[in-house]
Write an enzyme that holds these catalytic residues in place. Structure first.
Site, PDB file in Angstrom:
ATOM      1  CB  CYS A 228      18.982   7.786  97.940  1.00 22.79           C
ATOM      2  SG  CYS A 228      19.676   7.858  99.603  1.00 22.79           S
TER       3      CYS A 228
ATOM      4  CG  ASP B  58      13.041   4.967 103.502  1.00 24.10           C
ATOM      5  OD1 ASP B  58      13.611   5.273 104.559  1.00 24.10           O
ATOM      6  OD2 ASP B  58      13.396   5.389 102.382  1.00 24.10           O
TER       7      ASP B  58
ATOM      8  CG  HIS C  24      16.320   4.220 101.543  1.00 20.54           C
ATOM      9  ND1 HIS C  24      15.705   5.451 101.516  1.00 20.54           N
ATOM     10  CD2 HIS C  24      17.562   4.399 101.039  1.00 20.54           C
ATOM     11  CE1 HIS C  24      16.550   6.347 101.032  1.00 20.54           C
ATOM     12  NE2 HIS C  24      17.679   5.722 100.721  1.00 20.54           N
TER      13      HIS C  24
END
Length: 294
Positions: free
Chosen positions: A185, A232, A263
């Site tokens: 991330c 995502d 995600h």
């Protein structure tokens, strides 16, 4: 009780949670909007609790006798002044080893990222995970507090701290001079960034991370292994431009999109974890580092 997965939640709740996790939505706004999707007596606060991490079962135990682990601090003249992080390496002496910098999500050095660091050490690497929140007191032990603190960082100084961490790690006497970076991330975006500023970087693996500006891509020398989640939309929206820039600059890369995954699919402490996708991505990651770093 069986473990909750992403399929147990309305897709709109998952989108709201992603907005909350990444600072686009306040806690209050999440609770207000998520209340439309509550069922079976579960409140909006209950949904948030269900989606939040649980660190009860690391895959690589902190006291694993096969490993040496400790916290290290060192200067970062261009950053906040000092870096602190978690170092893990095999306990058995077997010569010098490749080094991997591990970059956390936007909550700092939490138990999950320490677990990731130990997993890499069990694969034979010297692994180090800095805590970007150290200048603000370090990871506070609470994910909401960590997220709030993260927004107060000077990202210019934080990036300098990660560069300093990479150079410190590369220079360790037990490291063989070959350096890789992996991030998740926020950390995936940092891995992409490090590839643009560290010509010595031997391999980079961003998991669902923000792509660097196209103008910076020609500076990349490291081969890339890029993992993205099929659901995502936010990260995938930037992929076409990134791919075009990578091709134009002849940067070697592999890009895998994991169909049906959310995600954060690699994080096994939350319901967004996708076991099949995570296992495959992890195997690919370890094999990639071993092939590129030796």
């Amino acid at each position: 009780m069986s473990r909750l997965t992403a399929s147990d939640f309305d897709p709109e709740v998952l989108k709201l949670f992603d907005g909350y996790v990444h600072g686009r939505l306040s806690r209050r706004d999440f609770l207000a909007q998520a209340s439309k999707y509550t069922v079976g007596g579960v409140t909006a606060a209950g949904l948030l609790a269900q989606l939040s991490p649980s660190f009860a079962a690391p895959l690589a135990a902190p006291g694993d006798a096969r490993l040496q682990t400790r916290y290290e601090e060192f200067p970062s003249p261009q950053g906040y002044g000092k870096v602190r992080g978690y170092l893990a390496q095999p306990a058995a002496a077997a010569g010098k080893r490749p080094a991997i910098l591990v970059v956390h999500e936007n909550r700092g050095l939490n138990p999950h990222i320490e677990d990731i660091t130990r997993r890499l050490a069990l694969e034979g690497f010297v692994a180090f995970a800095p805590d970007a929140l150290f200048p603000l007191g370090g990871y506070p032990g609470d994910e909401d507090q960590a997220r709030t603190l993260f927004q107060k960082l000077d990202q210019g100084k934080t990036r300098a701290d990660f560069v300093a961490a990479a150079k410190w790690l590369e220079a360790l006497p037990q490291a063989n001079g070959k350096l890789g970076a992996v991030g998740f991330c926020y950390g995936g975006g940092m891995a992409n960034y490090l590839a643009t500023v560290l010509p010595e970087l031997g391999a980079a693996v961003p998991f669902y991370g923000a792509q660097p500006p196209a103008a910076e891509v020609p500076k990349i020398r490291a081969p890339l292994l890029i993992h993205d989640a099929g659901k995502d939309e936010r990260i995938l929206a930037g992929w076409p431009a990134y791919e075009a820039a990578l091709k134009a600059s002849h940067v070697p890369y592999q890009h895998f999109v994991y169909a049906g995954a959310e995600h954060g699919f690699n994080n096994d402490t939350t319901p967004r974890y996708d076991e099949a996708a995570a296992r495959l991505a992890w195997t690919r990651t370890v094999d990639f580092f071993k092939s590129k770093l030796g």
